[in-house]
Scaffold this motif. Sequence first.
Motif, PDB file in Angstrom:
ATOM      1  N   ILE A  26       0.840  -1.211   0.000  1.00 10.27           N
ATOM      2  CA  ILE A  26       0.000   0.000   0.000  1.00 10.27           C
ATOM      3  C   ILE A  26       0.869   1.253   0.000  1.00 10.27           C
ATOM      4  CG2 ILE A  26      -1.644   1.333   1.380  1.00 10.27           C
ATOM      5  CD1 ILE A  26      -2.893  -1.329   2.250  1.00 10.27           C
ATOM      6  N   ILE A  27       1.943   1.246   0.836  1.00 13.38           N
ATOM      7  CA  ILE A  27       2.849   2.394   0.874  1.00 13.38           C
ATOM      8  C   ILE A  27       3.491   2.618  -0.494  1.00 13.38           C
ATOM      9  CG2 ILE A  27       5.047   3.233   1.824  1.00 13.38           C
ATOM     10  CD1 ILE A  27       4.245   1.850   4.452  1.00 13.38           C
ATOM     11  N   PHE A  28       3.929   1.519  -1.120  1.00 12.75           N
ATOM     12  CA  PHE A  28       4.539   1.621  -2.457  1.00 12.75           C
ATOM     13  C   PHE A  28       3.538   2.151  -3.464  1.00 12.75           C
ATOM     14  CE2 PHE A  28       5.234  -0.421  -6.604  1.00 12.75           C
ATOM     15  CZ  PHE A  28       6.471   0.112  -6.932  1.00 12.75           C
ATOM     16  N   LEU A  29       2.292   1.615  -3.402  1.00 11.56           N
ATOM     17  CA  LEU A  29       1.264   2.025  -4.348  1.00 11.56           C
ATOM     18  C   LEU A  29       0.918   3.501  -4.176  1.00 11.56           C
ATOM     19  CD1 LEU A  29      -0.702   1.017  -6.556  1.00 11.56           C
ATOM     20  CD2 LEU A  29      -2.353   0.540  -4.738  1.00 11.56           C
ATOM     21  N   ILE A  30       0.739   3.925  -2.921  1.00 11.75           N
ATOM     22  CA  ILE A  30       0.402   5.328  -2.656  1.00 11.75           C
ATOM     23  C   ILE A  30       1.532   6.247  -3.110  1.00 11.75           C
ATOM     24  CG2 ILE A  30      -0.033   7.014  -0.820  1.00 11.75           C
ATOM     25  CD1 ILE A  30      -1.490   4.812   0.705  1.00 11.75           C
ATOM     26  N   THR A  31       2.780   5.834  -2.862  1.00 10.93           N
ATOM     27  CA  THR A  31       3.939   6.635  -3.263  1.00 10.93           C
ATOM     28  C   THR A  31       3.970   6.829  -4.780  1.00 10.93           C
ATOM     29  OG1 THR A  31       5.210   5.800  -1.386  1.00 10.93           O
ATOM     30  CG2 THR A  31       6.453   6.783  -3.208  1.00 10.93           C
ATOM     31  N   VAL A  32       3.761   5.735  -5.531  1.00  9.71           N
ATOM     32  CA  VAL A  32       3.773   5.803  -7.000  1.00  9.71           C
ATOM     33  C   VAL A  32       2.636   6.680  -7.506  1.00  9.71           C
ATOM     34  CG1 VAL A  32       3.466   4.464  -9.114  1.00  9.71           C
ATOM     35  CG2 VAL A  32       4.936   3.590  -7.276  1.00  9.71           C
ATOM     36  N   VAL A  33       1.434   6.481  -6.916  1.00 12.58           N
ATOM     37  CA  VAL A  33       0.272   7.250  -7.376  1.00 12.58           C
ATOM     38  C   VAL A  33       0.470   8.737  -7.116  1.00 12.58           C
ATOM     39  CG1 VAL A  33      -2.179   7.678  -6.958  1.00 12.58           C
ATOM     40  CG2 VAL A  33      -1.340   5.333  -7.168  1.00 12.58           C
ATOM     41  N   ILE A  34       0.898   9.086  -5.887  1.00 16.91           N
ATOM     42  CA  ILE A  34       1.079  10.508  -5.551  1.00 16.91           C
ATOM     43  C   ILE A  34       2.171  11.129  -6.425  1.00 16.91           C
ATOM     44  CG2 ILE A  34       1.855  12.083  -3.736  1.00 16.91           C
ATOM     45  CD1 ILE A  34       0.464  10.313  -1.702  1.00 16.91           C
ATOM     46  N   THR A  35       3.281  10.379  -6.575  1.00 21.16           N
ATOM     47  CA  THR A  35       4.367  10.906  -7.419  1.00 21.16           C
ATOM     48  C   THR A  35       3.888  11.112  -8.858  1.00 21.16           C
ATOM     49  OG1 THR A  35       5.970   9.715  -6.060  1.00 21.16           O
ATOM     50  CG2 THR A  35       6.723  10.511  -8.216  1.00 21.16           C
ATOM     51  N   GLY A  36       3.138  10.139  -9.399  1.00 21.85           N
ATOM     52  CA  GLY A  36       2.620  10.255 -10.761  1.00 21.85           C
ATOM     53  C   GLY A  36       1.672  11.425 -10.907  1.00 21.85           C
ATOM     54  N   VAL A  37       0.766  11.607  -9.914  1.00 19.57           N
ATOM     55  CA  VAL A  37      -0.191  12.719  -9.961  1.00 19.57           C
ATOM     56  C   VAL A  37       0.546  14.053  -9.913  1.00 19.57           C
ATOM     57  CG1 VAL A  37      -2.036  13.872  -8.676  1.00 19.57           C
ATOM     58  CG2 VAL A  37      -2.117  11.399  -9.025  1.00 19.57           C
ATOM     59  N   LEU A  38       1.553  14.163  -9.040  1.00 22.71           N
ATOM     60  CA  LEU A  38       2.298  15.416  -8.923  1.00 22.71           C
ATOM     61  C   LEU A  38       3.018  15.761 -10.226  1.00 22.71           C
ATOM     62  CD1 LEU A  38       3.811  15.141  -5.310  1.00 22.71           C
ATOM     63  CD2 LEU A  38       1.953  16.623  -6.074  1.00 22.71           C
ATOM     64  N   PHE A  39       3.635  14.759 -10.859  1.00 22.80           N
ATOM     65  CA  PHE A  39       4.330  15.032 -12.119  1.00 22.80           C
ATOM     66  C   PHE A  39       3.346  15.329 -13.252  1.00 22.80           C
ATOM     67  CE2 PHE A  39       8.157  13.507 -10.155  1.00 22.80           C
ATOM     68  CZ  PHE A  39       9.159  14.158 -10.854  1.00 22.80           C
ATOM     69  N   PHE A  40       2.178  14.676 -13.204  1.00 20.97           N
ATOM     70  CA  PHE A  40       1.159  14.969 -14.209  1.00 20.97           C
ATOM     71  C   PHE A  40       0.687  16.407 -14.082  1.00 20.97           C
ATOM     72  CE2 PHE A  40      -3.348  15.337 -15.265  1.00 20.97           C
ATOM     73  CZ  PHE A  40      -3.337  15.001 -16.609  1.00 20.97           C
ATOM     74  N   LEU A  41       0.410  16.837 -12.844  1.00 18.72           N
ATOM     75  CA  LEU A  41      -0.042  18.213 -12.624  1.00 18.72           C
ATOM     76  C   LEU A  41       1.047  19.222 -12.983  1.00 18.72           C
ATOM     77  CD1 LEU A  41      -1.953  17.767  -9.217  1.00 18.72           C
ATOM     78  CD2 LEU A  41      -2.949  18.095 -11.486  1.00 18.72           C
ATOM     79  N   ALA A  42       2.299  18.870 -12.617  1.00 16.14           N
ATOM     80  CA  ALA A  42       3.401  19.792 -12.944  1.00 16.14           C
ATOM     81  C   ALA A  42       3.564  19.921 -14.441  1.00 16.14           C
ATOM     82  CB  ALA A  42       4.689  19.271 -12.302  1.00 16.14           C
ATOM     83  N   ASN A  43       3.421  18.823 -15.136  1.00 16.82           N
ATOM     84  CA  ASN A  43       3.540  18.858 -16.598  1.00 16.82           C
ATOM     85  C   ASN A  43       2.347  19.555 -17.230  1.00 16.82           C
ATOM     86  OD1 ASN A  43       4.889  18.053 -19.086  1.00 16.82           O
ATOM     87  ND2 ASN A  43       3.153  16.653 -19.368  1.00 16.82           N
ATOM     88  N   PHE A  44       1.137  19.344 -16.642  1.00 15.27           N
ATOM     89  CA  PHE A  44      -0.085  19.942 -17.177  1.00 15.27           C
ATOM     90  C   PHE A  44      -0.035  21.466 -17.077  1.00 15.27           C
ATOM     91  CE2 PHE A  44      -4.466  21.445 -16.659  1.00 15.27           C
ATOM     92  CZ  PHE A  44      -5.052  20.940 -17.810  1.00 15.27           C
ATOM     93  N   CYS A  67       9.992  10.080  -5.040  1.00 15.86           N
ATOM     94  CA  CYS A  67       9.448   8.836  -4.462  1.00 15.86           C
ATOM     95  C   CYS A  67      10.020   8.592  -3.070  1.00 15.86           C
ATOM     96  CB  CYS A  67       9.772   7.651  -5.365  1.00 15.86           C
ATOM     97  SG  CYS A  67       8.783   7.580  -6.875  1.00 15.86           S
ATOM     98  N   ILE A  68      11.320   8.856  -2.912  1.00 16.13           N
ATOM     99  CA  ILE A  68      11.954   8.642  -1.609  1.00 16.13           C
ATOM    100  C   ILE A  68      11.349   9.557  -0.551  1.00 16.13           C
ATOM    101  CG2 ILE A  68      14.115   8.923  -0.325  1.00 16.13           C
ATOM    102  CD1 ILE A  68      15.591   7.968  -2.840  1.00 16.13           C
ATOM    103  N   ILE A  69      11.196  10.841  -0.924  1.00 15.25           N
ATOM    104  CA  ILE A  69      10.652  11.809   0.033  1.00 15.25           C
ATOM    105  C   ILE A  69       9.212  11.466   0.385  1.00 15.25           C
ATOM    106  CG2 ILE A  69      10.010  14.229   0.363  1.00 15.25           C
ATOM    107  CD1 ILE A  69      12.398  14.956  -1.444  1.00 15.25           C
ATOM    108  N   ILE A  70       8.403  11.222  -0.628  1.00 15.66           N
ATOM    109  CA  ILE A  70       6.987  10.912  -0.382  1.00 15.66           C
ATOM    110  C   ILE A  70       6.844   9.581   0.354  1.00 15.66           C
ATOM    111  CG2 ILE A  70       4.775  10.397  -1.484  1.00 15.66           C
ATOM    112  CD1 ILE A  70       5.658  12.318  -3.755  1.00 15.66           C
ATOM    113  N   GLY A  71       7.631   8.546  -0.074  1.00 12.55           N
ATOM    114  CA  GLY A  71       7.568   7.230   0.570  1.00 12.55           C
ATOM    115  C   GLY A  71       7.980   7.280   2.021  1.00 12.55           C
TER     116      GLY A  71
END
Length: 355
Positions: A26-44, A67-71
């Motif tokens: 769950i921690i890994f999944l949440i980390t990947v999702v949050i990191t992906g969302v942040l980069f998507f928003l930054a790129n958007f 990922c390290i910081i968020i994880g």
Amino acid sequence: MNNNRMMRWMKAKLTLSFVFSLMVFIIFLITVVITGVLFFLANFFGLLDENLTQGGIVLPIIVLIACIIIGTFISGFASRRMVKSVREFIEAIRRLAGGDFSTRLYLKNPPEYRILSENFNRMAEELGGIEILRTDFVNNFSHEFKTPIVSIKGFAEILKYDDLSKEERDEYLDIVIEESARLAALASNVLELSKIETQTILTDKQKVNVGEQIRQCVLLLTHKMEQKQLSLDPELHDYFASGNKELLNQVWLNLLDNAIKFTPENGTISIEMKRTAEALQILFRDNGKGIDPEAVPRIFDKFYQADTSHSTKGNGLGLTIVQRIVNLHGGTIVCESERGPAAGTTFIVTLPSET
């Protein structure tokens, strides 16, 4: 009802290893999702430089750092709940080590924590019981030793007076002798109990004629029975048991002596023997006033005396010794009694039978 049953089944299956694995996932999944969302928003919103997104090295490094910081943040937050149970356990152990035997744990999940709580609570309860027994033992032992010593000292001081008559002097000397014998018996019983409590293996085993042993005990205590004009109703047989002859002899002497103490004058004591293919039963029954129901479970405790008035001689160790010896022989002893005139008390000893 099916939903509740399903929930109980799922809780039972959620073992500690599974919970930890699930938490990591769950921690890994949440980390990947949050990191992906942040980069998507930054790129958007055009916050990322086009050169970074097209580069082959810089972007993965940024993603890794994010990922390290968020994880780390999410792991720290999630571990607080997991470590909370461990801290509760550590605190409970600290309190228990400090002598607070009322400490209890109530961890429910995962199942390993629940089992840990149950075993911890059982341990705390047993330690609390041992502490109570230890305190009672010290108090009762001190009382049993102090009483005859004070009595001996008092009458010894009186015996120094020159104006005592011969009858008075003899009476006081008899009391001193009686109290000295009581002290000697108490010391002997304490030493005997200490010896058999540390004994775990029965030594000097032999084939013992239990019926003949009890007959000899009756002869030894005949004088005591005659003093109270007691009747004996024996039903003895030459039944055999495997055990230590001297220790078994103590059992019969103690039980018969106990029956004599608590049988009123002109009363009756009965001894009965029964045998099956696997066990030998010996019953000692008196027709005294019986024992209060609440006192029966404690009758084998050290120094416990159901007769709180202490009108009968004894130090409360005889039955404790008897129970320990019977247990050493792989047997059991139970007490059956009711309070009331001539209600009586029965001690039933069960030993492995020897043909």
